[in-house]
Write a protein that holds these residues in place. Structure first.
Motif, PDB file in Angstrom:
ATOM      1  N   GLU A  58       0.831  -1.210   0.000  1.00 39.66           N
ATOM      2  CA  GLU A  58       0.000   0.000   0.000  1.00 39.66           C
ATOM      3  C   GLU A  58       0.864   1.258   0.000  1.00 39.66           C
ATOM      4  OE1 GLU A  58      -3.439   2.235   2.699  1.00 39.66           O
ATOM      5  OE2 GLU A  58      -2.537   0.359   3.383  1.00 39.66           O
ATOM      6  N   GLN A  96       1.609   4.893  -2.742  1.00 39.43           N
ATOM      7  CA  GLN A  96       1.331   6.252  -2.301  1.00 39.43           C
ATOM      8  C   GLN A  96       2.557   7.139  -2.460  1.00 39.43           C
ATOM      9  OE1 GLN A  96       0.146   5.460   1.762  1.00 39.43           O
ATOM     10  NE2 GLN A  96      -2.025   5.466   1.233  1.00 39.43           N
ATOM     11  N   SER A  97       2.307   8.451  -2.441  1.00 40.85           N
ATOM     12  CA  SER A  97       3.423   9.397  -2.467  1.00 40.85           C
ATOM     13  C   SER A  97       4.129   9.368  -1.120  1.00 40.85           C
ATOM     14  CB  SER A  97       2.918  10.812  -2.749  1.00 40.85           C
ATOM     15  OG  SER A  97       2.180  11.310  -1.634  1.00 40.85           O
ATOM     16  N   ALA A 103       2.498  11.454   1.608  1.00 43.21           N
ATOM     17  CA  ALA A 103       1.260  10.835   2.092  1.00 43.21           C
ATOM     18  C   ALA A 103       1.557   9.726   3.099  1.00 43.21           C
ATOM     19  CB  ALA A 103       0.461  10.275   0.922  1.00 43.21           C
TER      20      ALA A 103
END
Length: 478
Positions: free
Chosen positions: A28, A32-33, A36
């Motif tokens: 996950e 994401q960045s 984040a």
């Protein structure tokens, strides 16, 4: 080593800023960045459940010696029972905090609190669970706030005032222990103050005391109201004034930032970089969240020289193993046994300077136990190891019983699910990407065995590879 891939970056971040990651969490995070992921790691203090093993309203510590005096004499059996009960509560507090670290919730906050536990080193005196509970929750609550708030709050904790003898610090009979450690360990660092500064600060801290039910109190009758001269300033200073003076010193920001850099980035300090971080830290009002966000989103944090260089502390090792595989211990005692055998028992730092860390975690006996630990934990094995004798009767009592038989439950189904689509030939690399800080090398492949073994199911193979990878020396690193 080449530049890290996105997944390797996230793995490095989750190892350093948290207690590792499950395969699902790593996948996950890789989608994401970076900002984040860091924001999510920060969590929120309003979602932080307090550690609680005693109720302040009914804590046995509040009653003092009442109920233990018979016919004018101290009942020694009742006193022993009180000490035993308190020791059990401190043990429960240790395990409850370890559970919070292993849960993965508010992971960075718990990791920071563990760091602060080593910085503001404090241990229970007289096995007082209430004081240690208050102290631990203060560390956790302020872990990502401002250092100024944390410093003031911890300095007023009854556990700290008791540990550093400030209850005995009175006018006409000053005790310098507390004032010395506030300067040497908590703020400026050794050599950045004079002995006269210590003497004058000790006078300012007279009257900082606590009650049996864990409340900070300022007792004016024992406070030295005379003028003191510290750092070139003269006035009728109190303890709060000394704290503010120390926070005004650029060296305080430098000392704290250097310790954070060595803990989270690299034990070998980059002086220029630490100077830059310290200036930012002080300019932004000692904002911990800002400092940690800046570190974890910086390109240099992910440079090869900073990866796979941090030796996991015993608590990091245990909490990380539990988190990654969702391990629960059927009986809690073995976790205390591991902490004591490896030399880091929560709430029992060796001295006022805390645990030295780094290569000090490793010696010939502890390294062997560390590398065998996955076998003990994952295979529910008996442990033919005795903790090192540390001469500490408190930690000996903690880990004395039942520590040598490990019975655990491992969520293998949840772990294996993330590798359902991974070809057998790729399993070693896929598992290593979750468990090790760096990709597998040829010599490591020969140690862990081939992906396929005759008569072995896929589930058995994943479990065998996982245990073998966690038994490599590199698993001890982040």
């Amino acid at each position: 080593m080449d530049k890290l891939t996105k997944q390797q970056q996230r793995k490095h971040l989750l190892d350093r800023a948290a207690f590792g990651a499950t395969p699902a969490e790593l996948a996950e995070a890789s989608r994401q960045s970076l900002p984040a992921v860091v924001r999510r790691l920060m969590g929120r203090p309003d979602t932080l459940p307090e550690l609680k093993v005693v109720d302040p309203e009914t804590a046995v510590t509040k009653r003092g010696l009442r109920g233990m005096v018979r016919d004018g004499q101290l009942d020694r059996d009742a006193l022993k029972e009180r000490i035993r009960m308190n020791a059990e509560k401190v043990r429960d507090l240790n395990l409850q905090w370890l559970d919070r670290m292993a849960s993965g919730e508010n992971a960075l906050r718990e990791k920071m609190a563990l760091f602060w536990h080593g910085h503001f080193a404090c241990r229970t005196m007289g096995q007082n669970p209430l004081f240690m509970q208050l102290y631990a929750n203060t560390l956790r609550q302020h872990a990502l706030g401002t250092f100024s708030d944390l410093l003031m709050a911890v300095s007023k904790e009854p556990a700290m005032l008791q540990f550093l003898n400030n209850q005995q610090n009175r006018k006409n009979a000053p005790n310098e222990n507390f004032a010395r450690e506030v300067m040497e360990l908590f703020t400026l660092g050794r050599g950045n103050y004079t002995e006269q500064d210590i003497k004058e600060a000790a006078r300012a801290f007279t009257g900082w005391q606590f009650t049996l039910d864990g409340q900070f109190v300022f007792r004016e009758r024992v406070h030295d109201e005379g003028e003191k001269t510290l750092f070139g300033q003269t006035g009728a200073f109190r303890g709060e004034d000394v704290i503010r003076m120390l926070l005004d010193k650029p060296q305080t920001a430098r000392h704290i930032t250097a310790k954070i850099y060595r803990f989270f980035v690299n034990e070998t300090e980059d002086k220029k970089r630490v100077d830059e971080l310290a200036a930012r830290f002080r300019k932004n009002g000692y904002d911990m969240a800002d400092l940690m966000t800046h570190i974890f989103t910086a390109d240099w944090f992910y440079e090869p020289q900073n990866v796979g260089t941090h030796i996991k502390s015993p608590v990091e090792l245990l909490a990380g193993m539990r988190h990654t595989l969702n391990i629960t211990f059927d009986q809690p005692q073995p976790q205390l046994f591991v902490q004591r055998t490896l030399g880091q028992v929560l709430f029992y730092p060796p001295n006022v300077a805390g645990w030295p860390g780094g290569k000090n975690w490793i010696d010939s006996s502890s390294l062997l136990f560390r590398m065998q630990l996955p076998n003990y934990v994952l295979k529910a094995a008996d442990v033919p190891v005795r903790p090192k004798e540390d001469g500490d009767v408190n930690t000996e009592a903690l880990a004395r019983k039942g520590g040598q038989t490990f019975r655990t439950t491992v969520d293998w189904a949840g772990f294996e699910e993330s590798f359902a689509k991974t070809p057998d030939a790729d399993l070693p690399d896929a598992l290593a990407a979750v468990l090790l800080p760096l990709p597998l090398r040829a010599e490591q492949r020969s140690l862990i065995g081939k992906p396929n073994q005759p008569g072995q199911t896929r589930s058995e193979r994943i479990r065998a590879l996982t245990t073998a990878l966690m038994s490599l020396p590199e698993y001890q690193l982040t």
